[in-house]
Motif scaffolding. Structure first.
Motif, PDB file in Angstrom:
ATOM      1  N   SER A  25       0.825  -1.212   0.000  1.00  0.00           N
ATOM      2  CA  SER A  25       0.000   0.000   0.000  1.00  0.00           C
ATOM      3  C   SER A  25       0.860   1.262   0.000  1.00  0.00           C
ATOM      4  CB  SER A  25      -0.963  -0.003   1.193  1.00  0.00           C
ATOM      5  OG  SER A  25      -0.273   0.022   2.427  1.00  0.00           O
ATOM      6  N   SER A  26       2.016   1.208   0.671  1.00  0.00           N
ATOM      7  CA  SER A  26       2.948   2.334   0.658  1.00  0.00           C
ATOM      8  C   SER A  26       3.521   2.538  -0.742  1.00  0.00           C
ATOM      9  CB  SER A  26       4.074   2.079   1.663  1.00  0.00           C
ATOM     10  OG  SER A  26       5.025   3.113   1.620  1.00  0.00           O
ATOM     11  N   ASN A  27       3.824   1.444  -1.401  1.00  0.00           N
ATOM     12  CA  ASN A  27       4.333   1.489  -2.773  1.00  0.00           C
ATOM     13  C   ASN A  27       3.284   2.093  -3.712  1.00  0.00           C
ATOM     14  OD1 ASN A  27       6.471   0.528  -4.751  1.00  0.00           O
ATOM     15  ND2 ASN A  27       4.680  -0.549  -5.573  1.00  0.00           N
ATOM     16  N   LEU A  28       2.032   1.780  -3.438  1.00  0.00           N
ATOM     17  CA  LEU A  28       0.918   2.291  -4.238  1.00  0.00           C
ATOM     18  C   LEU A  28       0.831   3.816  -4.133  1.00  0.00           C
ATOM     19  CD1 LEU A  28      -1.219   0.916  -5.999  1.00  0.00           C
ATOM     20  CD2 LEU A  28      -2.738   0.912  -4.015  1.00  0.00           C
ATOM     21  N   ILE A  29       1.008   4.338  -2.918  1.00  0.00           N
ATOM     22  CA  ILE A  29       0.983   5.793  -2.729  1.00  0.00           C
ATOM     23  C   ILE A  29       2.108   6.453  -3.517  1.00  0.00           C
ATOM     24  CG2 ILE A  29       1.387   7.662  -1.088  1.00  0.00           C
ATOM     25  CD1 ILE A  29      -0.108   6.128   1.003  1.00  0.00           C
ATOM     26  N   GLU A  30       3.299   5.868  -3.443  1.00  0.00           N
ATOM     27  CA  GLU A  30       4.439   6.458  -4.153  1.00  0.00           C
ATOM     28  C   GLU A  30       4.197   6.453  -5.651  1.00  0.00           C
ATOM     29  OE1 GLU A  30       9.312   6.194  -4.436  1.00  0.00           O
ATOM     30  OE2 GLU A  30       8.242   4.822  -3.100  1.00  0.00           O
ATOM     31  N   LEU A  31       3.621   5.365  -6.154  1.00  0.00           N
ATOM     32  CA  LEU A  31       3.333   5.271  -7.585  1.00  0.00           C
ATOM     33  C   LEU A  31       2.309   6.338  -7.992  1.00  0.00           C
ATOM     34  CD1 LEU A  31       2.787   1.865  -9.431  1.00  0.00           C
ATOM     35  CD2 LEU A  31       1.825   4.007 -10.240  1.00  0.00           C
ATOM     36  N   ALA A  32       1.225   6.437  -7.229  1.00  0.00           N
ATOM     37  CA  ALA A  32       0.182   7.427  -7.530  1.00  0.00           C
ATOM     38  C   ALA A  32       0.717   8.851  -7.411  1.00  0.00           C
ATOM     39  CB  ALA A  32      -1.010   7.218  -6.605  1.00  0.00           C
ATOM     40  N   SER A  33       1.609   9.090  -6.450  1.00  0.00           N
ATOM     41  CA  SER A  33       2.207  10.420  -6.261  1.00  0.00           C
ATOM     42  C   SER A  33       3.065  10.807  -7.460  1.00  0.00           C
ATOM     43  CB  SER A  33       3.064  10.443  -4.993  1.00  0.00           C
ATOM     44  OG  SER A  33       2.290  10.234  -3.848  1.00  0.00           O
ATOM     45  N   ASN A  34       3.852   9.859  -7.934  1.00  0.00           N
ATOM     46  CA  ASN A  34       4.697  10.117  -9.099  1.00  0.00           C
ATOM     47  C   ASN A  34       3.862  10.403 -10.346  1.00  0.00           C
ATOM     48  OD1 ASN A  34       7.906   9.560  -8.929  1.00  0.00           O
ATOM     49  ND2 ASN A  34       6.848   8.399  -7.331  1.00  0.00           N
ATOM     50  N   LEU A  35       2.754   9.680 -10.490  1.00  0.00           N
ATOM     51  CA  LEU A  35       1.881   9.904 -11.640  1.00  0.00           C
ATOM     52  C   LEU A  35       1.247  11.292 -11.568  1.00  0.00           C
ATOM     53  CD1 LEU A  35       0.540   8.870 -14.211  1.00  0.00           C
ATOM     54  CD2 LEU A  35      -1.237   7.816 -12.795  1.00  0.00           C
ATOM     55  N   HIS A  36       0.764  11.661 -10.381  1.00  0.00           N
ATOM     56  CA  HIS A  36       0.141  12.977 -10.230  1.00  0.00           C
ATOM     57  C   HIS A  36       1.165  14.087 -10.450  1.00  0.00           C
ATOM     58  CE1 HIS A  36      -2.740  15.948  -9.106  1.00  0.00           C
ATOM     59  NE2 HIS A  36      -2.099  16.303  -8.008  1.00  0.00           N
ATOM     60  N   GLU A  37       2.385  13.875  -9.988  1.00  0.00           N
ATOM     61  CA  GLU A  37       3.440  14.867 -10.202  1.00  0.00           C
ATOM     62  C   GLU A  37       3.778  14.974 -11.684  1.00  0.00           C
ATOM     63  OE1 GLU A  37       8.065  15.797  -8.826  1.00  0.00           O
ATOM     64  OE2 GLU A  37       6.946  14.175  -7.862  1.00  0.00           O
ATOM     65  N   ALA A  38       3.801  13.824 -12.370  1.00  0.00           N
ATOM     66  CA  ALA A  38       4.165  13.801 -13.792  1.00  0.00           C
ATOM     67  C   ALA A  38       3.195  14.611 -14.649  1.00  0.00           C
ATOM     68  CB  ALA A  38       4.227  12.361 -14.294  1.00  0.00           C
ATOM     69  N   VAL A  39       1.887  14.509 -14.352  1.00  0.00           N
ATOM     70  CA  VAL A  39       0.907  15.211 -15.189  1.00  0.00           C
ATOM     71  C   VAL A  39       0.903  16.716 -14.928  1.00  0.00           C
ATOM     72  CG1 VAL A  39      -0.554  13.164 -15.374  1.00  0.00           C
ATOM     73  CG2 VAL A  39      -1.056  14.861 -13.591  1.00  0.00           C
ATOM     74  N   ASN A  40       1.662  17.159 -13.943  1.00  0.00           N
ATOM     75  CA  ASN A  40       1.779  18.591 -13.669  1.00  0.00           C
ATOM     76  C   ASN A  40       3.098  19.163 -14.180  1.00  0.00           C
ATOM     77  OD1 ASN A  40      -0.613  19.624 -11.925  1.00  0.00           O
ATOM     78  ND2 ASN A  40      -0.149  17.615 -11.077  1.00  0.00           N
ATOM     79  N   LEU A  49      10.028  10.542 -14.115  1.00  0.00           N
ATOM     80  CA  LEU A  49       8.957  10.043 -13.259  1.00  0.00           C
ATOM     81  C   LEU A  49       8.315   8.800 -13.857  1.00  0.00           C
ATOM     82  CD1 LEU A  49       7.333  13.427 -12.175  1.00  0.00           C
ATOM     83  CD2 LEU A  49       8.699  11.894 -10.772  1.00  0.00           C
ATOM     84  N   PHE A  50       8.179   8.766 -15.167  1.00  0.00           N
ATOM     85  CA  PHE A  50       7.614   7.583 -15.814  1.00  0.00           C
ATOM     86  C   PHE A  50       8.518   6.353 -15.589  1.00  0.00           C
ATOM     87  CE2 PHE A  50       5.107  10.205 -19.157  1.00  0.00           C
ATOM     88  CZ  PHE A  50       4.048  10.309 -18.276  1.00  0.00           C
ATOM     89  N   GLN A  51       9.822   6.584 -15.629  1.00  0.00           N
ATOM     90  CA  GLN A  51      10.759   5.491 -15.351  1.00  0.00           C
ATOM     91  C   GLN A  51      10.629   5.009 -13.910  1.00  0.00           C
ATOM     92  OE1 GLN A  51      14.730   6.710 -16.468  1.00  0.00           O
ATOM     93  NE2 GLN A  51      14.192   6.991 -18.619  1.00  0.00           N
ATOM     94  N   ARG A  52      10.450   5.961 -13.003  1.00  0.00           N
ATOM     95  CA  ARG A  52      10.255   5.599 -11.588  1.00  0.00           C
ATOM     96  C   ARG A  52       8.965   4.807 -11.415  1.00  0.00           C
ATOM     97  NH1 ARG A  52      11.988   3.500  -7.236  1.00  0.00           N
ATOM     98  NH2 ARG A  52      11.037   4.265  -5.317  1.00  0.00           N
ATOM     99  N   ILE A  53       7.919   5.178 -12.144  1.00  0.00           N
ATOM    100  CA  ILE A  53       6.648   4.448 -12.095  1.00  0.00           C
ATOM    101  C   ILE A  53       6.838   3.013 -12.584  1.00  0.00           C
ATOM    102  CG2 ILE A  53       4.348   4.306 -13.164  1.00  0.00           C
ATOM    103  CD1 ILE A  53       4.311   7.431 -13.012  1.00  0.00           C
TER     104      ILE A  53
END
Length: 214
Positions: A25-40, A49-53
């Motif tokens: 679940s912690s990994n899920l937050i980090e993934l979602a955070s990176n995606l939200h950051e990427a679209v901004n 960020l896509f590579q990190r995802i």
């Protein structure tokens, strides 16, 4: 004292499954955070960020694999084996869809990020944060209300995601004249909406587990 309470008292404290759930679940937050950051960010700045995802999605798969391996090794589990398998798989499904959204943005070279896409990544991030809050309460199922409230918030977020998606698709067909762009944006929005659906599935499983063992 209920039969479930007696059983939980007698079963040894789990040191394998709960840490894996929480890591997932912690990994899920980090993934979602990176995606939200990427679209901004502008198109050229998203790749890191896509590579990190990509890495986080693979990490999620590794956690799922390890959890299922522990299931095959351990006779005693903190709750039903089927529930363990379903929970970790459902969390991994959310990661798959969030990763899928990132992959499509990258593949289609989506330059202009719409407000709807940003809003849906924000909704998914909030849903993942609520998943994490509920998962952390699984160690001590006495506090059923925390899990119930988190699951209720996820359900509301899923409804909000549906509304944002429906409005966004309407606006695409109403305003966009380029057929390629229609396909691009509808595909990205659809995967993001599916990710929120998968968050709701996780909530349903968490609520079911907590009811069984509270």
């Amino acid at each position: 004292m209920s039969i479930n309470s007696i059983f939980q008292f007698l079963v040894p404290k789990d040191k394998k499954f709960f840490p894996l759930f929480e890591e997932a679940s912690s990994n899920l937050i980090e993934l979602a955070s990176n995606l939200h950051e990427a679209v901004n960010l502008p198109l050229k700045e998203r790749e890191v960020l896509f590579q990190r995802i990509d890495e986080l999605e693979q990490k999620g798969e590794d956690i799922t694999r390890q959890t299922n391996l522990e299931l095959s090794r351990n006779f005693i589990t903190p709750f039903d084996r089927e529930d363990i398998h379903t929970l970790i798989t459902s969390i991994d499904n959310v990661a798959d869809y969030l990763h899928g959204a990132a992959s499509r943005m990258r593949l289609y070279q989506v330059d202009k990020i719409t407000k709807s896409i940003r809003k849906m990544t924000e909704i998914n991030l909030e849903a993942c944060q609520n998943i994490d809050s509920a998962v952390k309460e699984l160690r001590n199922l006495k506090n059923f209300k925390v899990i119930k409230d988190a699951c209720a918030r996820i359900n509301k977020l899923e409804n909000k995601s549906d509304n944002v998606y429906n409005k966004a698709v309407f606006e695409i067909f109403e305003n966009e004249t380029d057929a390629k762009n229609i396909i691009k944006y509808k595909e990205v929005l659809s995967v993001l909406e599916s990710a929120t659906d998968k968050c709701k599935s996780v909530a349903n499983i968490l609520e079911s587990i907590s009811v069984k063992h509270s």
